[in-house]
Enzyme design. Structure first.
Site, PDB file in Angstrom:
ATOM      1  N   ARG A  50       0.842  -1.211   0.000  1.00  0.00           N
ATOM      2  CA  ARG A  50       0.000   0.000   0.000  1.00  0.00           C
ATOM      3  C   ARG A  50       0.866   1.245   0.000  1.00  0.00           C
ATOM      4  O   ARG A  50       0.648   2.158   0.797  1.00  0.00           O
ATOM      5  CB  ARG A  50      -0.957   0.006   1.194  1.00  0.00           C
ATOM      6  CG  ARG A  50      -2.059  -1.032   1.071  1.00  0.00           C
ATOM      7  CD  ARG A  50      -3.012  -0.953   2.245  1.00  0.00           C
ATOM      8  NE  ARG A  50      -4.340  -1.422   1.885  1.00  0.00           N
ATOM      9  CZ  ARG A  50      -5.201  -1.958   2.743  1.00  0.00           C
ATOM     10  NH1 ARG A  50      -4.876  -2.088   4.009  1.00  0.00           N
ATOM     11  NH2 ARG A  50      -6.374  -2.332   2.332  1.00  0.00           N
ATOM     12  N   HIS A  51       1.845   1.237  -0.878  1.00  0.00           N
ATOM     13  CA  HIS A  51       2.702   2.411  -1.019  1.00  0.00           C
ATOM     14  C   HIS A  51       3.393   2.385  -2.375  1.00  0.00           C
ATOM     15  O   HIS A  51       3.379   1.370  -3.081  1.00  0.00           O
ATOM     16  CB  HIS A  51       3.726   2.487   0.113  1.00  0.00           C
ATOM     17  CG  HIS A  51       4.461   1.216   0.405  1.00  0.00           C
ATOM     18  ND1 HIS A  51       5.172   0.523  -0.530  1.00  0.00           N
ATOM     19  CD2 HIS A  51       4.576   0.508   1.552  1.00  0.00           C
ATOM     20  CE1 HIS A  51       5.707  -0.544   0.019  1.00  0.00           C
ATOM     21  NE2 HIS A  51       5.354  -0.594   1.290  1.00  0.00           N
ATOM     22  N   ALA A  52       3.982   3.533  -2.699  1.00  0.00           N
ATOM     23  CA  ALA A  52       4.843   3.651  -3.880  1.00  0.00           C
ATOM     24  C   ALA A  52       6.150   4.292  -3.412  1.00  0.00           C
ATOM     25  O   ALA A  52       6.218   4.846  -2.313  1.00  0.00           O
ATOM     26  CB  ALA A  52       4.169   4.507  -4.946  1.00  0.00           C
TER      27      ALA A  52
END
Ligand code: TYD
Length: 140
Positions: A50-52
């Site tokens: 749930r991240h970049a």
């Protein structure tokens, strides 16, 4: 950008003693490896990631068990099955990723092009959309 996320197949150097897979930085994968971490013991209903990342590129390999990764470039999404120890998914920088559907025996090995730096993580999806839609990264 989503098309840059791709499956890599590594050579299985098997013999009667079993299998051996070798991954050489900048030879078998597109970057030099600065960091290795692995994720295990996540329940089936857990969603990780749930991240970049602004800078980090990654290779994801389920060296044991199975999981899935959903990648998102702000426009398109794609789901990859991580289900073989001799295949990996390459993720370039600025890809949003969710890892999920972990089997009980899942060991998800991650190779990264960068050392850990919390500041290069984008953990809010709305912020991520602003980043990829504002500066032309979609053209990469
Ligand atoms: P997190 O990024 O939430 O893991 P995942 O994306 O796999 O779900 O990281 C969990 C915690 O571990 C968080 O406090 C940051 C820390 N961490 C490091 O210190 N170094 C690392 O290389 C990674 C991946 C995480």
């Amino acid at each position: 950008m989503i098309e840059k996320c791709r499956l890599l197949s590594f050579e299985q150097r098997g013999d009667e003693r079993g299998h051996l897979v070798v991954i050489e930085g900048s030879q078998d994968i597109p970057f030099d490896i600065k960091r290795v971490f692995y994720i295990y013991g996540s329940d089936r209903d857990v969603v990780r990631g749930r991240h970049a990342n602004y800078n980090s590129e990654f290779i994801l390999i389920n060296v044991s068990g199975t999981s899935k990764v959903k990648v998102d470039d702000g426009v398109n999404q794609k789901i990859f099955d991580l289900d073989r120890p001799h295949t990996g998914i390459y993720l370039p920088k600025l890809i949003w990723k969710d890892m999920y559907d972990f089997s009980p025996d899942s060991v998800l090995l991650v190779l990264s092009s960068e050392h850990y730096d919390d500041k290069e993580y984008i953990r809010n999806y709305e912020d991520y959309l602003k980043v990829v839609r504002s500066d032309g990264n979609q053209k990469d």
